[in-house]
Design a protein around this motif. Structure first.
Motif, short mmCIF file in Angstrom:
data_model
loop_
_atom_site.label_atom_id
_atom_site.label_comp_id
_atom_site.label_asym_id
_atom_site.label_seq_id
_atom_site.Cartn_x
_atom_site.Cartn_y
_atom_site.Cartn_z
N ALA A 70 -42.02 -79.95 -17.15
CA ALA A 70 -41.83 -78.56 -16.73
C ALA A 70 -43.19 -77.90 -16.74
O ALA A 70 -44.05 -78.22 -17.56
CB ALA A 70 -40.87 -77.84 -17.67
N VAL A 87 -40.63 -71.26 -13.78
CA VAL A 87 -40.66 -72.63 -14.26
C VAL A 87 -40.48 -73.58 -13.08
O VAL A 87 -39.54 -73.42 -12.29
CB VAL A 87 -39.56 -72.90 -15.31
CG1 VAL A 87 -39.57 -74.36 -15.75
CG2 VAL A 87 -39.72 -71.98 -16.51
N THR A 89 -39.91 -77.55 -12.38
CA THR A 89 -39.54 -78.80 -13.04
C THR A 89 -39.56 -79.92 -12.00
O THR A 89 -39.06 -79.74 -10.89
CB THR A 89 -38.13 -78.71 -13.66
OG1 THR A 89 -38.09 -77.57 -14.52
CG2 THR A 89 -37.79 -79.96 -14.45
#
Length: 146
Positions: A70, A87, A89
Protein backbone atom coordinates in the motif's frame (compact mmCIF):
# COMPACT_ATOMS: atom_id res chain seq x y z
CA UNK A 1 -18.25 6.15 5.96
CA UNK A 2 -21.67 7.26 7.02
CA UNK A 3 -23.67 10.03 5.36
CA UNK A 4 -22.80 13.37 6.98
CA UNK A 5 -19.94 11.90 9.03
CA UNK A 6 -17.65 14.71 7.88
CA UNK A 7 -15.83 12.57 5.31
CA UNK A 8 -16.27 12.59 1.56
CA UNK A 9 -15.24 9.60 -0.54
CA UNK A 10 -12.94 10.57 -3.41
CA UNK A 11 -13.06 9.13 -6.92
CA UNK A 12 -10.02 7.58 -8.61
CA UNK A 13 -9.16 10.61 -10.76
CA UNK A 14 -9.48 13.02 -7.85
CA UNK A 15 -7.27 10.72 -5.75
CA UNK A 16 -4.57 10.69 -8.44
CA UNK A 17 -4.80 14.48 -8.85
CA UNK A 18 -4.31 14.98 -5.11
CA UNK A 19 -1.42 12.49 -5.01
CA UNK A 20 0.32 14.63 -7.62
CA UNK A 21 0.37 17.51 -5.13
CA UNK A 22 2.04 15.60 -2.27
CA UNK A 23 5.83 15.66 -1.97
CA UNK A 24 6.09 12.66 0.38
CA UNK A 25 4.12 9.49 1.00
CA UNK A 26 4.50 6.20 2.85
CA UNK A 27 5.01 2.67 1.54
CA UNK A 28 3.41 -0.01 3.69
CA UNK A 29 4.81 -3.52 3.32
CA UNK A 30 5.49 -6.50 5.53
CA UNK A 31 8.69 -7.32 7.33
CA UNK A 32 8.79 -10.70 9.06
CA UNK A 33 4.97 -10.83 8.87
CA UNK A 34 4.65 -7.43 10.60
CA UNK A 35 3.61 -4.14 9.00
CA UNK A 36 6.46 -1.82 8.08
CA UNK A 37 6.03 1.80 6.96
CA UNK A 38 8.69 3.77 5.10
CA UNK A 39 8.39 7.47 4.18
CA UNK A 40 9.48 8.18 0.60
CA UNK A 41 9.42 10.88 -2.00
CA UNK A 42 7.71 9.69 -5.17
CA UNK A 43 6.28 10.49 -8.57
CA UNK A 44 3.28 9.36 -10.58
CA UNK A 45 3.38 7.80 -14.02
CA UNK A 46 0.77 8.77 -16.63
CA UNK A 47 -1.31 5.66 -15.80
CA UNK A 48 -1.39 6.50 -12.09
CA UNK A 49 1.36 4.08 -11.05
CA UNK A 50 3.40 5.27 -8.08
CA UNK A 51 7.11 5.55 -8.88
CA UNK A 52 9.87 5.36 -6.31
CA UNK A 53 13.62 5.68 -6.79
CA UNK A 54 15.87 4.04 -4.25
CA UNK A 55 19.29 2.47 -3.78
CA UNK A 56 19.54 -0.85 -5.63
CA UNK A 57 20.80 -2.54 -2.46
CA UNK A 58 18.19 -0.98 -0.19
CA UNK A 59 16.05 -2.99 2.16
CA UNK A 60 13.00 -1.28 0.64
CA UNK A 61 13.76 -2.49 -2.89
CA UNK A 62 14.28 -6.06 -1.67
CA UNK A 63 11.19 -6.04 0.57
CA UNK A 64 8.66 -4.76 -1.97
CA UNK A 65 9.81 -6.36 -5.24
CA UNK A 66 6.97 -8.66 -6.28
CA UNK A 67 4.89 -7.94 -3.18
CA UNK A 68 1.48 -6.36 -2.80
CA UNK A 69 1.96 -3.07 -0.95
CA UNK A 70 0.00 0.00 0.00
CA UNK A 71 1.14 3.53 -0.67
CA UNK A 72 -0.43 6.41 1.25
CA UNK A 73 -0.09 10.17 1.01
CA UNK A 74 -2.10 12.91 2.64
CA UNK A 75 -2.39 16.57 3.46
CA UNK A 76 -3.84 17.97 6.67
CA UNK A 77 -4.72 21.47 7.78
CA UNK A 78 -4.72 21.44 11.58
CA UNK A 79 -6.26 24.92 11.79
CA UNK A 80 -9.40 24.04 9.82
CA UNK A 81 -9.50 20.34 10.79
CA UNK A 82 -9.58 19.39 7.13
CA UNK A 83 -7.51 17.39 4.71
CA UNK A 84 -7.37 14.32 2.53
CA UNK A 85 -5.80 10.88 2.43
CA UNK A 86 -5.25 8.63 -0.59
CA UNK A 87 -4.18 4.97 -0.63
CA UNK A 88 -2.91 3.11 -3.70
CA UNK A 89 -2.77 -0.66 -3.29
CA UNK A 90 -1.09 -2.93 -5.81
CA UNK A 91 1.87 -5.08 -6.73
CA UNK A 92 5.28 -3.41 -6.54
CA UNK A 93 8.14 -4.36 -8.83
CA UNK A 94 11.67 -3.18 -9.44
CA UNK A 95 11.78 -1.95 -13.03
CA UNK A 96 14.27 -4.04 -15.03
CA UNK A 97 13.33 -3.30 -18.65
CA UNK A 98 16.15 -1.14 -20.11
CA UNK A 99 13.87 1.04 -22.25
CA UNK A 100 11.54 1.61 -19.31
CA UNK A 101 14.44 2.50 -17.00
CA UNK A 102 15.67 5.03 -19.61
CA UNK A 103 12.18 6.55 -19.84
CA UNK A 104 11.93 6.79 -16.05
CA UNK A 105 15.39 8.40 -15.89
CA UNK A 106 13.85 11.27 -17.87
CA UNK A 107 10.48 11.59 -16.10
CA UNK A 108 10.75 9.68 -12.84
CA UNK A 109 11.32 11.02 -9.38
CA UNK A 110 14.77 11.97 -8.14
CA UNK A 111 15.90 10.35 -4.94
CA UNK A 112 16.30 12.71 -2.00
CA UNK A 113 19.18 10.48 -0.89
CA UNK A 114 21.07 9.70 -4.12
CA UNK A 115 23.03 6.47 -4.37
CA UNK A 116 25.63 5.32 -6.92
CA UNK A 117 23.30 2.49 -8.03
CA UNK A 118 19.60 3.24 -8.01
CA UNK A 119 16.50 1.40 -9.17
CA UNK A 120 12.96 2.45 -9.88
CA UNK A 121 10.10 0.72 -8.12
CA UNK A 122 6.69 0.80 -9.75
CA UNK A 123 3.50 0.25 -7.73
CA UNK A 124 0.58 -0.69 -9.97
CA UNK A 125 -2.58 1.24 -9.03
CA UNK A 126 -4.90 -1.77 -8.72
CA UNK A 127 -7.01 -0.18 -5.99
CA UNK A 128 -7.11 3.59 -5.49
CA UNK A 129 -9.17 4.95 -2.61
CA UNK A 130 -9.33 8.22 -0.79
CA UNK A 131 -11.32 10.42 1.45
CA UNK A 132 -11.49 14.07 2.34
CA UNK A 133 -12.23 15.41 5.81
CA UNK A 134 -14.57 18.33 5.50
CA UNK A 135 -13.32 20.76 8.11
CA UNK A 136 -14.96 20.71 11.49
CA UNK A 137 -17.91 18.42 10.67
CA UNK A 138 -19.09 15.59 12.89
CA UNK A 139 -21.09 12.52 11.95
CA UNK A 140 -24.19 14.58 12.77
CA UNK A 141 -23.23 17.38 10.38
CA UNK A 142 -22.54 19.80 13.23
CA UNK A 143 -19.61 22.17 13.30
CA UNK A 144 -17.02 21.54 15.95
CA UNK A 145 -16.05 24.58 17.95
CA UNK A 146 -12.41 25.53 17.58
Amino acid sequence: MYPNDGFRELGRQECLRLLGTAPVGRVVHTCQALPAVVPVNFGLDSDGAVLLRTAAASELARAVDGAVVAFEADAVDVETHSGWSVVVTGRAAVVTDTAEVERLERIGPRSWVPSPEEVFVRIEPELVTGRELVGGRTMYGLRLSV
